[in-house]
Structure formats: structure tokens, C-alpha cells
Scaffold this active site. Structure first.
Site, short mmCIF file in Angstrom:
data_model
loop_
_atom_site.label_atom_id
_atom_site.label_comp_id
_atom_site.label_asym_id
_atom_site.label_seq_id
_atom_site.Cartn_x
_atom_site.Cartn_y
_atom_site.Cartn_z
N SER A 14 0.84 -1.20 0.00
CA SER A 14 0.00 0.00 0.00
C SER A 14 0.87 1.25 0.00
O SER A 14 1.65 1.47 0.93
CB SER A 14 -0.90 0.01 1.23
OG SER A 14 -1.49 1.29 1.36
N HIS A 37 -1.24 -1.30 -4.22
CA HIS A 37 -2.50 -0.90 -3.58
C HIS A 37 -2.53 0.62 -3.40
O HIS A 37 -1.61 1.20 -2.81
CB HIS A 37 -2.61 -1.62 -2.24
CG HIS A 37 -3.92 -1.45 -1.54
ND1 HIS A 37 -5.03 -2.19 -1.86
CD2 HIS A 37 -4.30 -0.64 -0.52
CE1 HIS A 37 -6.04 -1.85 -1.06
NE2 HIS A 37 -5.61 -0.90 -0.24
N ASP A 39 -4.69 3.69 -1.92
CA ASP A 39 -5.79 4.06 -1.03
C ASP A 39 -6.29 5.46 -1.37
O ASP A 39 -5.60 6.45 -1.14
CB ASP A 39 -5.32 4.03 0.43
CG ASP A 39 -5.15 2.60 0.93
OD1 ASP A 39 -6.09 1.81 0.78
OD2 ASP A 39 -4.07 2.29 1.48
N MET A 41 -8.84 8.27 -0.43
CA MET A 41 -9.69 8.70 0.70
C MET A 41 -10.14 10.13 0.45
O MET A 41 -9.36 10.97 0.01
CB MET A 41 -8.89 8.64 2.00
CG MET A 41 -8.27 7.29 2.29
SD MET A 41 -7.56 7.28 3.95
CE MET A 41 -6.64 5.74 3.91
N HIS A 70 -8.34 1.21 -3.97
CA HIS A 70 -9.27 0.98 -2.86
C HIS A 70 -9.93 2.32 -2.55
O HIS A 70 -9.32 3.20 -1.96
CB HIS A 70 -8.47 0.45 -1.66
CG HIS A 70 -9.28 0.28 -0.41
ND1 HIS A 70 -8.70 0.10 0.82
CD2 HIS A 70 -10.62 0.25 -0.20
CE1 HIS A 70 -9.64 -0.04 1.74
NE2 HIS A 70 -10.82 0.07 1.15
N MET A 72 -12.07 4.68 -0.67
CA MET A 72 -12.75 4.95 0.61
C MET A 72 -13.38 6.33 0.47
O MET A 72 -12.93 7.31 1.04
CB MET A 72 -11.73 4.89 1.76
CG MET A 72 -11.32 3.45 2.08
SD MET A 72 -9.77 3.35 2.98
CE MET A 72 -8.63 3.42 1.59
N MET A 141 -11.69 -5.51 5.21
CA MET A 141 -10.86 -4.61 6.02
C MET A 141 -10.60 -5.24 7.38
O MET A 141 -11.53 -5.66 8.07
CB MET A 141 -11.57 -3.26 6.25
CG MET A 141 -11.75 -2.37 5.04
SD MET A 141 -10.24 -1.68 4.34
CE MET A 141 -9.37 -1.03 5.75
N PHE A 147 -6.55 4.95 8.07
CA PHE A 147 -5.16 5.17 8.44
C PHE A 147 -4.35 3.89 8.36
O PHE A 147 -4.89 2.80 8.62
CB PHE A 147 -5.07 5.74 9.86
CG PHE A 147 -5.80 7.05 10.01
CD1 PHE A 147 -5.18 8.24 9.67
CD2 PHE A 147 -7.13 7.07 10.42
CE1 PHE A 147 -5.87 9.46 9.77
CE2 PHE A 147 -7.83 8.26 10.53
CZ PHE A 147 -7.20 9.46 10.20
N GLY A 148 -3.07 4.03 8.02
CA GLY A 148 -2.16 2.90 8.07
C GLY A 148 -1.63 2.71 9.48
O GLY A 148 -1.90 3.52 10.37
N ASP A 179 -6.94 -6.37 4.21
CA ASP A 179 -6.28 -5.06 4.21
C ASP A 179 -6.30 -4.45 5.60
O ASP A 179 -7.36 -4.17 6.15
CB ASP A 179 -7.02 -4.15 3.21
CG ASP A 179 -6.39 -2.76 3.11
OD1 ASP A 179 -5.29 -2.56 3.65
OD2 ASP A 179 -7.01 -1.89 2.46
C1 DX5 Z 1 -6.34 1.74 5.59
C2 DX5 Z 1 -5.90 1.35 4.21
C3 DX5 Z 1 -4.85 0.32 4.16
C4 DX5 Z 1 -3.54 0.76 4.79
C5 DX5 Z 1 -2.85 -0.46 5.31
O1 DX5 Z 1 -7.52 2.47 5.50
O2 DX5 Z 1 -7.01 0.85 3.47
O3 DX5 Z 1 -4.63 -0.10 2.83
O4 DX5 Z 1 -2.69 1.37 3.87
O5 DX5 Z 1 -1.73 -0.05 6.02
P1 DX5 Z 1 -1.03 -1.00 7.08
O6 DX5 Z 1 -0.54 -2.19 6.34
O7 DX5 Z 1 0.05 -0.14 7.65
O8 DX5 Z 1 -2.09 -1.37 8.09
ZN ZN Z 2 -6.55 -0.08 1.50
#
Ligand code: DX5
Ligand code: ZN
Length: 231
Positions: A14, A37, A39, A41, A70, A72, A141, A147-148, A179
Site C-alpha cells: 500500500s 494498492h 488508497d 480517501m 481501494h 474509501m 478490512m 489510516f495505516g 487489508d
Molecule cells: C487503511 C488502508 C490500508 C492501509 C494499510 O484504511 O485501506 O490499505 O494502507 O496499512 P497497514 O498495512 O500499515 O495497516
Molecule cells: Zn486499503
């Protein structure tokens, strides 16, 4: 398409955890990955704001990796097909935000991408099984989207097992993607439950050598997929 035998794991780093000023180089560093990937948002469906179509278009030109978008975002019915037109290989949108999920899935596929349905940790899978015949990917999910770097929620794994049982029975034909919070420790449980696509942000781009991290995750996932539990 894929056979019904034990598939190879697919690793999808990601870019949320990458350096956004150097996305071209960062994607080269994970050139051994299966999908990249992305993201998206919008600051409404989730509290965070990231990137959108212009960046996806540029990334598509900068890398040969298939882009796994992805979304969101609110109103995916309106925006999702544009990501397929921009060159994404897979476009997943959230069922919680969708109006007409079937029509949107068909529009994504008409535009040339795989269509994915994403579900938040609290969203039940059972009522969605019929709908999933329209989709190529189910994105489960394993953290709250936004957030990561969050902790992996093992409590979502029964949904992965249920999806895998429907695929095994031939009712559905899906990539099952997990994910959130995936690392060398948590990927085993996700693989044993039946996932075959593994998103990892921090565990890949936080590593000293992101390419090596991709390969290490793949090795561990492969072992987990060959030892299924409770499928
Ligand atoms: C969170 C994202 C994920 C995120 C995963 O909303 O959809 O894709 O980047 O990050 P990690 O692997 O750090 O949990
Ligand atoms: Zn994601």
C-alpha cells in the site's frame, strides 16, 4: 482467469505508507509485488484525505504493476468507473457507501477493470453473498479504514473463511483480499483463513528493503495458504 486449486498468494504493497513525493521510485522498489494498492480517501467516507484520479493516472504511466485502487469515498457510483478508465486493474469500493453496487460493478468491468467490494470490520458478509456474484474481488478490512499502521483485527477472519467456503463450493469466484495490519506475524492467520491477496503498507514501506519485505510476506503467506484452518 484462475484455477480452483491452491493459488499463489498475491502481495499488494500500500503506497499509503510510501513517500508520496517519490511514488515512481517507491513503486520500483516493490517491482516484485503482484498489485500496487492505492488508497483513495475523500475526507468524508473516512476522516483522512489522500489522493485521487490525477495521481492514479500518473502512477499508471510510471509503473507496470497492476494498480489496485481501494476507494474509501462517498458516492462511488459516480467516481469508481473513472478509476478503471484511468488504468486501474482492480477497483474496489465500499458497500457501505454504494447506492447501486451492481450497476457500479458492471460499469467498472465495462471500463476494463476487475470490480471489488470492500467491507468495513463491522459489516456482515452473509447478506452480501448474492451480490458478490457480480464481483471479482472481496476486500475485507482488518482495521477501521482511514489510516495505516493500525493493529490487525483477527475478529474479521470468520468473514474470510465464509467467503473462501463459497469460492470452494463454486458459488463465488473471487480474489479474497485482506487489508490492514498485515505483517509477518498476522499474515499467517489471514492466509490460513483463506485470503489470497494481502495488502501491506507499513510492513513493506517501513522496511529497510521494501522488495525483500514483499518476498518475505509472500513466503509466509504461501505456507499459511497450504495449511488452511477451518475452511
Ligand atoms: C487503511 C488502508 C490500508 C492501509 C494499510 O484504511 O485501506 O490499505 O494502507 O496499512 P497497514 O498495512 O500499515 O495497516
Ligand atoms: Zn486499503
Amino acid at each position: 482467469m484462475r484455477s480452483l486449486g491452491v493459488a499463489e498468494p498475491m502481495i499488494a504493497p500500500s503506497i499509503l505508507a510510501a513517500d508520496f513525493a517519490r511514488l515512481g521510485e517507491e513503486s520500483e522498489a516493490v517491482g516484485n509485488a503482484d498489485w500496487l494498492h492505492v488508497d483513495v480517501m475523500d475526507g468524508h467516507f473516512v476522516p483522512n484525505l489522500t489522493i485521487g484520479l490525477p495521481v492514479v493516472k500518473s502512477l499508471h504511466r510510471a509503473t507496470d504493476l497492476p494498480l489496485d485502487c481501494h476507494l474509501m469515498i462517498e458516492d462511488p457510483d459516480r467516481w469508481a468507473p473513472g478509476y478503471a478508465e484511468a488504468g486501474a486493474a482492480n477497483v474496489s469500493f465500499h458497500v457501505e457507501a454504494a447506492g447501486d453496487a451492481v450497476q457500479t460493478a458492471r460499469a467498472i468491468k465495462t471500463a476494463g477493470a476487475l470490480a471489488g467490494l470492500a467491507i468495513k470490520p463491522a459489516t456482515a458478509l452473509e447478506p452480501l453473498v448474492e451480490l458478490l456474484v457480480e464481483f471479482d474481488t472481496l476486500l475485507v478490512m482488518s482495521v477501521e479504514p482511514g489510516f495505516g499502521g493500525q493493529r490487525f483485527m483477527a475478529e474479521v477472519l470468520p468473514k474470510v473463511r465464509l467467503a473462501r467456503s463459497h469460492v470452494k463450493a463454486g458459488h463465488l469466484r473471487l480474489f479474497i483480499e485482506v487489508d490492514g495490519g498485515i505483517d509477518l506475524d498476522t499474515i499467517t492467520a489471514a492466509a490460513e483463513a483463506g485470503a489470497d491477496v494481502f495488502v501491506a503498507g507499513s510492513a513493506v514501506f517501513g522496511a529497510e528493503d521494501p522488495g525483500k519485505a514483499v518476498e518475505a510476506l509472500r513466503v509466509v503467506a504461501r505456507a499459511g495458504m497450504r495449511h488452511p484452518h477451518g475452511r
